[in-house]
Scaffold this active site. Structure first.
Site, mmCIF file in Angstrom:
data_model
loop_
_atom_site.group_PDB
_atom_site.id
_atom_site.type_symbol
_atom_site.label_atom_id
_atom_site.label_comp_id
_atom_site.label_asym_id
_atom_site.label_seq_id
_atom_site.Cartn_x
_atom_site.Cartn_y
_atom_site.Cartn_z
ATOM 1 N N ASP A 100 0.865 -1.194 0.000
ATOM 2 C CA ASP A 100 0.000 0.000 0.000
ATOM 3 C C ASP A 100 0.895 1.236 0.000
ATOM 4 O OD1 ASP A 100 -2.468 1.466 0.128
ATOM 5 O OD2 ASP A 100 -2.018 1.905 2.213
ATOM 6 N N SER A 101 0.281 2.370 -0.364
ATOM 7 C CA SER A 101 1.009 3.634 -0.304
ATOM 8 C C SER A 101 1.402 3.964 1.141
ATOM 9 C CB SER A 101 0.129 4.748 -0.854
ATOM 10 O OG SER A 101 -1.065 4.826 -0.100
ATOM 11 N N CYS A 144 -4.118 -1.481 -2.383
ATOM 12 C CA CYS A 144 -4.303 -0.040 -2.532
ATOM 13 C C CYS A 144 -5.112 0.163 -3.816
ATOM 14 C CB CYS A 144 -2.931 0.622 -2.655
ATOM 15 S SG CYS A 144 -2.995 2.381 -3.039
ATOM 16 N N GLU A 176 -4.031 9.127 7.655
ATOM 17 C CA GLU A 176 -2.560 9.045 7.748
ATOM 18 C C GLU A 176 -2.034 9.952 8.870
ATOM 19 O OE1 GLU A 176 0.153 7.533 5.626
ATOM 20 O OE2 GLU A 176 -1.438 6.125 5.149
ATOM 21 N N CYS A 236 -11.291 2.393 -0.822
ATOM 22 C CA CYS A 236 -9.953 2.833 -0.430
ATOM 23 C C CYS A 236 -9.629 2.096 0.851
ATOM 24 C CB CYS A 236 -9.922 4.342 -0.199
ATOM 25 S SG CYS A 236 -8.353 4.895 0.500
ATOM 26 N N HIS A 258 -7.798 2.717 3.243
ATOM 27 C CA HIS A 258 -7.672 3.522 4.457
ATOM 28 C C HIS A 258 -9.025 3.737 5.149
ATOM 29 C CE1 HIS A 258 -3.732 4.602 2.917
ATOM 30 N NE2 HIS A 258 -3.476 5.292 4.012
HETATM 31 N N1 DGL Z 1 -5.109 2.964 0.528
HETATM 32 C C1 DGL Z 1 -5.040 3.671 -0.722
HETATM 33 C C2 DGL Z 1 -6.230 3.290 -1.591
HETATM 34 O O1 DGL Z 1 -6.817 2.233 -1.356
HETATM 35 C C3 DGL Z 1 -4.852 5.122 -0.437
HETATM 36 C C4 DGL Z 1 -4.324 5.857 -1.576
HETATM 37 C C5 DGL Z 1 -3.516 7.068 -1.253
HETATM 38 O O2 DGL Z 1 -2.351 6.909 -0.874
HETATM 39 O O3 DGL Z 1 -4.041 8.169 -1.438
HETATM 40 O O4 DGL Z 1 -6.589 3.980 -2.519
#
Ligand code: DGL
Length: 273
Positions: free
Chosen positions: A9-10, A72, A157, A191, A193
């Site tokens: 993931d990011s 992600c 975050e 997403c 997150h």
């Molecule tokens: N968890 C990422 C997703 O599912 C977040 C993306 C981001 O870094 O903005 O899109």
């Protein structure tokens, strides 16, 4: 030689997916990588997300992972197809890279009676139109209504997901989504997150609307995939081991990661790019 399943993931969001995967498939080894030093990906261009994601996938392959899950949506939307079609042959012809969009779009249409599904996601995921295109393939009679929520990943975050400030942005986007189509009866949190915001999202969503998160959906799909692809399954090590890496500070990662993963963990720093 066997290797771990890579989960990418990011930042922290993919830990919500890893949590569901390890609950369902605890026997396998896993390596998690959060590209925290370059997160969030949500507002970045196709080229940048592709470039960052490819670097991370190559890193997983160098660790011996036969299979990488892009946990992600932004990376799945903007990088997965190009990596699968253009790069895999060169960087790992026997290896596989999977995303989180396909497993979600395969089943989301089963939940809606009104045939109206709402997608809450990052700017990047919404702009890619991936959910609209993919859901159409599996459920041609379902209409997809999207709402980008650019502030939600930064709220998560930055550990502000339970703050009063978060309420404003959560209420705003739920309201905007339902204003686009009041008949929406199913909302997918597209997403990884967003499960951290689920409590507040539920608070501002009418009770008769079903809110879906992706963790269990992806875990079930992975179990099915490994069952169907024994040639990949046989390459995965099974000691139940977990390793966590971040491209930013390991100390910071460890102090935030537990809420996403559900239990404390210890990560290592790695330089990528
Ligand atoms: N968890 C990422 C997703 O599912 C977040 C993306 C981001 O870094 O903005 O899109």
């Amino acid at each position: 030689m066997q290797g771990a399943i890579g989960v990418f993931d990011s930042g922290y969001g993919g830990l919500t997916v890893l949590r569901a995967i390890t609950a369902k498939l605890p026997q396998y080894n896993y390596i998690y990588l959060g590209d925290n030093s370059r997160s969030p990906y949500g507002n970045r261009s196709f080229e940048t997300v592709y470039h960052y994601t490819l670097q991370c996938v190559e890193w997983f392959f160098a660790q011996g992972c036969p299979l990488v899950i892009l946990a992600c949506n932004t990376a799945s939307a903007k990088a997965l197809r190009t990596i699968q079609q253009n790069d895999l042959q060169r960087i790992g012809p026997d290896k596989r890279v999977l995303g989180v969009i396909r497993p979600s779009t395969e089943i989301v249409g089963q939940f809606t009676k009104s045939k109206k599904v709402g997608i809450l996601a990052t700017n990047g995921t919404v702009q890619s139109q991936s959910y609209v295109i993919e859901i159409q393939k599996f459920f041609p009679d379902v209409e997809v209504i999207q709402e980008p929520c650019p502030m939600w990943v930064p709220l998560v975050e930055n550990n502000e997901y339970e703050s009063h400030g978060a309420d404003f942005f959560i209420k705003k986007h739920i309201h905007q989504l339902l204003k686009k189509d009041p008949l929406i009866d199913t909302i997918l949190l597209a997403c990884t997150h967003y499960p951290l915001l689920l409590k507040k999202i539920t608070e501002y969503t009418p009770v008769d609307i079903k809110v879906l998160t992706q963790g269990d959906i992806v875990a079930n799909s992975l179990a099915d995939y490994l069952h169907r692809h024994q040639e990949i399954n046989e390459q995965i090590a099974r000691d139940g081991k977990l390793a966590f890496y971040t491209t930013d500070s390991a100390e910071d990662f460890d102090s935030h990661a537990a809420v996403f993963y559900g239990s404390p963990l210890k990560s290592k720093h790695v330089d990528i790019g």
